[in-house]
Design a protein around this motif. Structure first.
Motif, PDB file in Angstrom:
ATOM      1  N   LEU A   1       0.828  -1.198   0.000  1.00  0.00           N
ATOM      2  CA  LEU A   1       0.000   0.000   0.000  1.00  0.00           C
ATOM      3  C   LEU A   1       0.867   1.255   0.000  1.00  0.00           C
ATOM      4  O   LEU A   1       0.585   2.231  -0.707  1.00  0.00           O
ATOM      5  CB  LEU A   1      -0.905  -0.012   1.233  1.00  0.00           C
ATOM      6  N   ALA A   2       1.960   1.215   0.767  1.00  0.00           N
ATOM      7  CA  ALA A   2       2.828   2.385   0.866  1.00  0.00           C
ATOM      8  C   ALA A   2       3.704   2.568  -0.363  1.00  0.00           C
ATOM      9  O   ALA A   2       3.739   3.652  -0.969  1.00  0.00           O
ATOM     10  CB  ALA A   2       3.696   2.268   2.118  1.00  0.00           C
TER      11      ALA A   2
ATOM     12  N   TRP B   1       1.595   2.214  -4.043  1.00  0.00           N
ATOM     13  CA  TRP B   1       0.416   3.022  -4.331  1.00  0.00           C
ATOM     14  C   TRP B   1       0.506   4.429  -3.735  1.00  0.00           C
ATOM     15  O   TRP B   1       0.615   5.408  -4.456  1.00  0.00           O
ATOM     16  CB  TRP B   1      -0.842   2.312  -3.835  1.00  0.00           C
ATOM     17  N   ARG B   2       0.479   4.524  -2.399  1.00  0.00           N
ATOM     18  CA  ARG B   2       0.350   5.842  -1.786  1.00  0.00           C
ATOM     19  C   ARG B   2       1.555   6.739  -2.036  1.00  0.00           C
ATOM     20  O   ARG B   2       1.401   7.906  -2.408  1.00  0.00           O
ATOM     21  CB  ARG B   2       0.119   5.687  -0.277  1.00  0.00           C
ATOM     22  N   GLN B   3       2.761   6.225  -1.802  1.00  0.00           N
ATOM     23  CA  GLN B   3       3.939   7.083  -1.941  1.00  0.00           C
ATOM     24  C   GLN B   3       4.308   7.390  -3.392  1.00  0.00           C
ATOM     25  O   GLN B   3       4.620   8.542  -3.713  1.00  0.00           O
ATOM     26  CB  GLN B   3       5.118   6.479  -1.172  1.00  0.00           C
ATOM     27  N   PRO B   4       4.275   6.420  -4.309  1.00  0.00           N
ATOM     28  CA  PRO B   4       4.634   6.764  -5.691  1.00  0.00           C
ATOM     29  C   PRO B   4       3.552   7.541  -6.439  1.00  0.00           C
ATOM     30  O   PRO B   4       3.874   8.393  -7.273  1.00  0.00           O
ATOM     31  CB  PRO B   4       4.892   5.397  -6.338  1.00  0.00           C
TER      32      PRO B   4
ATOM     33  N   CYS C   1      10.638   7.246   2.330  1.00  0.00           N
ATOM     34  CA  CYS C   1       9.197   7.501   2.270  1.00  0.00           C
ATOM     35  C   CYS C   1       8.945   8.950   1.873  1.00  0.00           C
ATOM     36  O   CYS C   1       9.871   9.711   1.634  1.00  0.00           O
ATOM     37  CB  CYS C   1       8.547   7.202   3.633  1.00  0.00           C
ATOM     38  N   ASN C   2       7.674   9.326   1.792  1.00  0.00           N
ATOM     39  CA  ASN C   2       7.279  10.714   1.621  1.00  0.00           C
ATOM     40  C   ASN C   2       5.963  10.922   2.357  1.00  0.00           C
ATOM     41  O   ASN C   2       5.489  10.030   3.062  1.00  0.00           O
ATOM     42  CB  ASN C   2       7.202  11.103   0.132  1.00  0.00           C
ATOM     43  N   ARG C   3       5.370  12.079   2.198  1.00  0.00           N
ATOM     44  CA  ARG C   3       4.168  12.422   2.966  1.00  0.00           C
ATOM     45  C   ARG C   3       2.981  11.498   2.674  1.00  0.00           C
ATOM     46  O   ARG C   3       2.053  11.408   3.493  1.00  0.00           O
ATOM     47  CB  ARG C   3       3.781  13.891   2.710  1.00  0.00           C
TER      48      ARG C   3
END
Length: 296
Positions: A73-74, A77-80, A106-108
């Motif tokens: 998920l991180a 999907w969410r981070q990229p 990571c990022n926000r």
């Protein structure tokens, strides 16, 4: 930068799976996508020998299954792709503020779930994507300070500071540089290598060197006067497990949860809600008959 790198990684994984599926059959292509889960499993197995007492096999299996979902998920999907799906929320007259600090690689977008819920509650928040991605952790302190100041100006009180993984060290570096100008914040760290981690020896970049066991930079960091530290004996990134506990902090142990899964824990969310309901230190002192000197 981390978002761009992870987009490239997702595309390469898909291309590799398509190529394997084309030449050897689609079942093999699907298995190729599952290599990430297999490699992740090795990180959990080694905890049986690293942590004392060792986590039970059932806990490790449960943590691995959850971590496969959380990491995909991180990082897929969410981070990229969804880094800015939940922009910073700064409503007028917001009563509370939260600063969300991500960890290494990571990022926000790591905080998208929390940001959505905070927006629904009307809580102001800022979540920076800290750069340079592989630079010194000290380089992140100015951006943290800017976020703290902005939330203070909006709400009239110190924000709650939440950090995952390396972000906890970034907050300690910020406190060293800027703490004298602030009241004591309530800090929540999730799987932060406060005492280093053996896994940092495998990483590249200045910030991974700063997370290695026994290094001088880490040893010189100050503590945090008001902190809750969440840790898990099933942490495949920060180990030995007790290295995620900051001396003097309130420690919260979670079983059957991996490193990335800590951000999804209802226990951490509950502590954040309690912190938001609590009066600020400044308000508490104003309502008392005397003031107690603060140590930094």
């Amino acid at each position: 930068m981390n978002g761009r790198l992870q987009r490239i990684w997702v595309v390469l994984r898909l291309l590799a799976a398509l190529a394997v599926g084309w030449y050897f059959g689609w079942a093999w292509g699907v298995l190729t996508l599952g290599l990430h889960a297999a490699v992740l499993a090795l990180g959990f197995v080694q905890l049986r020998w690293v942590n004392r007492p060792p986590p039970a096999w059932g806990q490790l299996l449960r943590a691995w299954a959850r971590e496969v979902v959380a990491s995909e998920l991180a990082f897929a999907w969410r981070q990229p792709w969804r880094e800015w799906a939940e922009p910073d929320h700064l409503p007028a007259n917001a009563p509370h503020g939260v600063l969300l600090v991500h960890g290494f690689s990571c990022n926000r977008g790591r905080w998208n779930g929390w940001m959505k819920r905070l927006r629904e509650q009307g809580v102001a928040f800022i979540a920076p994507s800290m750069e340079p991605a592989f630079g010194s952790i000290d380089a992140y302190t100015d951006e943290i300070e800017a976020g703290v100041r902005r939330l203070q100006a909006l709400t009239g009180r110190m924000p709650v500071l939440c950090a995952h993984s390396m972000g906890g060290l970034a907050l300690r570096a910020w406190w060293r540089k800027y703490g004298a100008g602030h009241e004591t914040p309530h800090v929540i760290t999730l799987g932060s290598p406060h005492q280093g981690t053996r896994m940092a020896a495998l990483g590249l970049g200045v910030n991974t060197q700063q997370m290695r066991l026994g290094n001088a930079w880490l040893g010189a960091l100050p503590g945090l006067p008001n902190a809750d530290c969440f840790w898990t004996p099933c942490d495949q990134i920060v180990n030995p497990a007790e290295r995620a506990i900051l001396p003097g902090a309130r420690a919260h142990r979670l079983d059957g949860v991996g490193h990335m899964g800590l951000v999804h824990s209802p226990e951490a969310w509950k502590v954040l809600q309690e912190a938001l309901r609590a009066p600020s230190l400044q308000t508490a002192l104003a309502g008392s008959s005397f003031n107690t000197p603060r140590r930094i």
